[in-house]
Design a protein around this motif. Structure first.
Motif, mmCIF file in Angstrom:
data_model
loop_
_atom_site.group_PDB
_atom_site.id
_atom_site.type_symbol
_atom_site.label_atom_id
_atom_site.label_comp_id
_atom_site.label_asym_id
_atom_site.label_seq_id
_atom_site.Cartn_x
_atom_site.Cartn_y
_atom_site.Cartn_z
ATOM 1 N N ILE A 91 -17.143 -59.694 -118.631
ATOM 2 C CA ILE A 91 -15.658 -59.474 -119.344
ATOM 3 C C ILE A 91 -14.870 -60.384 -119.081
ATOM 4 O O ILE A 91 -14.115 -60.852 -119.750
ATOM 5 C CB ILE A 91 -15.339 -58.167 -118.662
ATOM 6 N N LEU A 92 -14.685 -60.915 -117.722
ATOM 7 C CA LEU A 92 -13.902 -62.092 -117.278
ATOM 8 C C LEU A 92 -14.457 -63.040 -116.609
ATOM 9 O O LEU A 92 -15.524 -62.848 -115.564
ATOM 10 C CB LEU A 92 -12.670 -61.486 -116.310
ATOM 11 N N LYS A 93 -14.314 -64.443 -117.016
ATOM 12 C CA LYS A 93 -14.744 -65.462 -116.316
ATOM 13 C C LYS A 93 -13.767 -66.699 -116.111
ATOM 14 O O LYS A 93 -13.359 -67.159 -116.857
ATOM 15 C CB LYS A 93 -16.158 -66.227 -117.144
ATOM 16 N N VAL A 94 -13.669 -67.026 -114.738
ATOM 17 C CA VAL A 94 -12.859 -68.141 -114.234
ATOM 18 C C VAL A 94 -13.651 -69.262 -113.962
ATOM 19 O O VAL A 94 -14.436 -69.072 -113.022
ATOM 20 C CB VAL A 94 -11.780 -67.698 -113.384
ATOM 21 N N SER A 95 -13.394 -70.477 -114.400
ATOM 22 C CA SER A 95 -14.115 -71.718 -114.260
ATOM 23 C C SER A 95 -13.482 -72.769 -113.648
ATOM 24 O O SER A 95 -12.573 -73.299 -114.577
ATOM 25 C CB SER A 95 -15.345 -71.914 -115.112
ATOM 26 N N GLY A 96 -13.386 -73.178 -112.151
ATOM 27 C CA GLY A 96 -12.843 -74.257 -112.106
ATOM 28 C C GLY A 96 -11.217 -74.234 -112.016
ATOM 29 O O GLY A 96 -10.598 -75.263 -112.466
ATOM 30 N N LEU A 97 -10.699 -73.039 -111.675
ATOM 31 C CA LEU A 97 -9.162 -72.753 -112.087
ATOM 32 C C LEU A 97 -8.363 -73.603 -110.769
ATOM 33 O O LEU A 97 -8.769 -73.315 -109.548
ATOM 34 C CB LEU A 97 -8.831 -71.470 -112.095
ATOM 35 N N LYS A 98 -7.578 -74.308 -111.135
ATOM 36 C CA LYS A 98 -6.543 -74.944 -110.385
ATOM 37 C C LYS A 98 -5.178 -74.886 -110.905
ATOM 38 O O LYS A 98 -4.969 -74.986 -111.893
ATOM 39 C CB LYS A 98 -6.853 -76.685 -110.361
ATOM 40 N N VAL A 99 -4.271 -74.511 -109.931
ATOM 41 C CA VAL A 99 -2.730 -74.391 -110.107
ATOM 42 C C VAL A 99 -2.097 -75.260 -109.135
ATOM 43 O O VAL A 99 -2.103 -75.092 -107.951
ATOM 44 C CB VAL A 99 -2.511 -73.064 -110.141
ATOM 45 N N ALA A 100 -1.180 -76.039 -109.873
ATOM 46 C CA ALA A 100 -0.379 -76.695 -108.903
ATOM 47 C C ALA A 100 1.074 -76.873 -109.187
ATOM 48 O O ALA A 100 1.299 -76.944 -110.445
ATOM 49 C CB ALA A 100 -0.789 -78.406 -108.624
ATOM 50 N N CYS B 204 3.990 -75.084 -114.232
ATOM 51 C CA CYS B 204 3.073 -75.691 -113.379
ATOM 52 C C CYS B 204 1.864 -76.508 -113.909
ATOM 53 O O CYS B 204 1.995 -76.309 -115.171
ATOM 54 C CB CYS B 204 2.552 -74.647 -112.182
ATOM 55 N N ARG B 205 1.345 -76.894 -113.365
ATOM 56 C CA ARG B 205 -0.141 -77.703 -113.873
ATOM 57 C C ARG B 205 -1.341 -76.540 -113.826
ATOM 58 O O ARG B 205 -1.425 -76.321 -112.547
ATOM 59 C CB ARG B 205 -0.285 -78.978 -113.287
ATOM 60 N N VAL B 206 -2.111 -76.255 -114.594
ATOM 61 C CA VAL B 206 -2.946 -75.373 -114.612
ATOM 62 C C VAL B 206 -4.238 -75.964 -115.289
ATOM 63 O O VAL B 206 -4.092 -76.730 -116.521
ATOM 64 C CB VAL B 206 -2.577 -74.100 -115.540
ATOM 65 N N GLU B 207 -5.352 -76.218 -114.418
ATOM 66 C CA GLU B 207 -6.590 -76.712 -115.172
ATOM 67 C C GLU B 207 -7.665 -75.734 -114.860
ATOM 68 O O GLU B 207 -7.605 -74.644 -114.288
ATOM 69 C CB GLU B 207 -6.930 -78.062 -114.478
ATOM 70 N N GLY B 208 -8.854 -76.071 -115.889
ATOM 71 C CA GLY B 208 -9.995 -74.967 -115.708
ATOM 72 C C GLY B 208 -9.898 -74.116 -116.977
ATOM 73 O O GLY B 208 -9.161 -74.158 -117.728
ATOM 74 N N GLU B 209 -11.002 -73.179 -116.861
ATOM 75 C CA GLU B 209 -11.167 -72.463 -118.158
ATOM 76 C C GLU B 209 -11.237 -70.898 -117.598
ATOM 77 O O GLU B 209 -11.925 -70.364 -116.761
ATOM 78 C CB GLU B 209 -12.520 -72.854 -118.855
ATOM 79 N N ILE B 210 -10.511 -70.143 -118.657
ATOM 80 C CA ILE B 210 -10.629 -68.707 -118.346
ATOM 81 C C ILE B 210 -11.055 -67.990 -119.564
ATOM 82 O O ILE B 210 -10.496 -68.218 -120.658
ATOM 83 C CB ILE B 210 -9.278 -68.179 -118.051
ATOM 84 N N THR B 211 -12.235 -67.164 -119.586
ATOM 85 C CA THR B 211 -12.557 -66.532 -120.738
ATOM 86 C C THR B 211 -12.320 -65.136 -120.595
ATOM 87 O O THR B 211 -12.803 -64.512 -119.472
ATOM 88 C CB THR B 211 -14.117 -67.194 -121.276
ATOM 89 N N TYR B 212 -12.282 -64.307 -121.468
ATOM 90 C CA TYR B 212 -12.044 -62.798 -121.588
ATOM 91 C C TYR B 212 -12.986 -62.465 -122.798
ATOM 92 O O TYR B 212 -12.536 -62.791 -123.861
ATOM 93 C CB TYR B 212 -10.628 -62.552 -121.540
ATOM 94 N N MET B 213 -13.793 -61.443 -122.734
ATOM 95 C CA MET B 213 -14.757 -60.969 -123.658
ATOM 96 C C MET B 213 -15.294 -62.078 -124.526
ATOM 97 O O MET B 213 -15.358 -62.038 -125.863
ATOM 98 C CB MET B 213 -13.862 -59.958 -124.520
#
Length: 240
Positions: free
Chosen positions: A5-14, A58-67
């Motif tokens: 359902i949800l996949k968070v990959s390499g999430l960075k928040v600065a 802010c700076r957000v990197e990475g990938e977030i997928t839902y369904m």
């Protein structure tokens, strides 16, 4: 194979030079109750806000997928249309609207009036206090009652994924037990949940799997029952 359902990959928040989230990976599969635990300031709420695109500048990197679809640039109101609902920290009820009006707002993406009415009665059955006070302004409710309302409102959109951010915060022990009883009830109905919670014991007791977050990084993951008995978790988060 479980449906993702949800996949968070390499999430960075600065935020400027401050790295709040440092490259985390997590996933939630259909029907699971997954909890993200950790101390205050670990980056848990920031992670949820990154998923829902509700972070301040802010700076957000990475990938977030839902369904299976990326969530980048998807507006928060569009998430509800896609059946992704969040109960934020601090509840966020519409204080100048009645309980009943708040419930209707949770169903604003729906057009099936009979179904909406049936769902309102269904969640009033789970939260009888709300039914007793249905005409009362939400801002006059206790913290626990507002938490119940925020959860019931979120469930009105028939979410495929429910995000809960610190649902027990600021509540009395009796109300905390009630809220977790409802979380377990909702999970038992097959609704997928990602729960961010400081009360690690109750969260892990309710969950299928858990992640531990510390200083913006995930430091542990596993089956919730195993984590409950892990000496490191017990020492750091369960006070044992």
């Amino acid at each position: 194979m479980s449906e993702n359902i949800l996949k968070v990959s390499g999430l960075k928040v600065a935020y400027g030079g401050i790295k709040a989230v440092k490259g985390i990976d997590l996933e939630v599969n259909k029907g699971e109750l997954v909890t993200l635990i950790g101390a205050n300031g670990a980056g848990k709420t920031t992670t949820l806000k990154a998923i829902t695109n509700t972070l301040p500048a802010c700076r957000v990197e990475g990938e977030i997928t839902y369904m299976g679809s990326p969530l980048k640039n998807v507006k928060s109101f569009q998430l509800v249309e896609r059946k992704l609902a969040m109960v934020p920290e601090g509840r966020g009820v519409f204080t100048r609207m009645s309980i009943h009006e708040n419930m209707l707002m949770g169903a604003f993406t729906r057009k099936d009036k009979a179904g909406i009415d049936a769902d309102i009665e269904k969640w009033y059955g789970v939260f009888p206090r709300l039914k007793e006070r249905s005409a009362q302004l939400a801002g006059t409710l206790s913290g626990g009652e507002q938490q119940m309302l925020a959860m019931a409102r979120a469930l009105m959109c028939h979410p495929e994924l429910l995000l809960l951010d610190e649902p027990s915060m600021g509540l009395s022990p009796i109300m905390v037990e009630k809220i977790f009883e409802v979380i377990r009830n909702v999970s038992a109905q097959g609704i997928t949940i990602l729960l961010v919670e400081q009360n690690a014991k109750l969260a892990l007791e309710a969950a299928h799997r858990g992640y531990v977050m510390d200083s913006g990084s995930l430091i542990m993951t596993g089956a919730a029952q195993d984590m409950l008995h892990d000496p490191r978790v017990k020492a750091a988060y369960l006070g044992e």
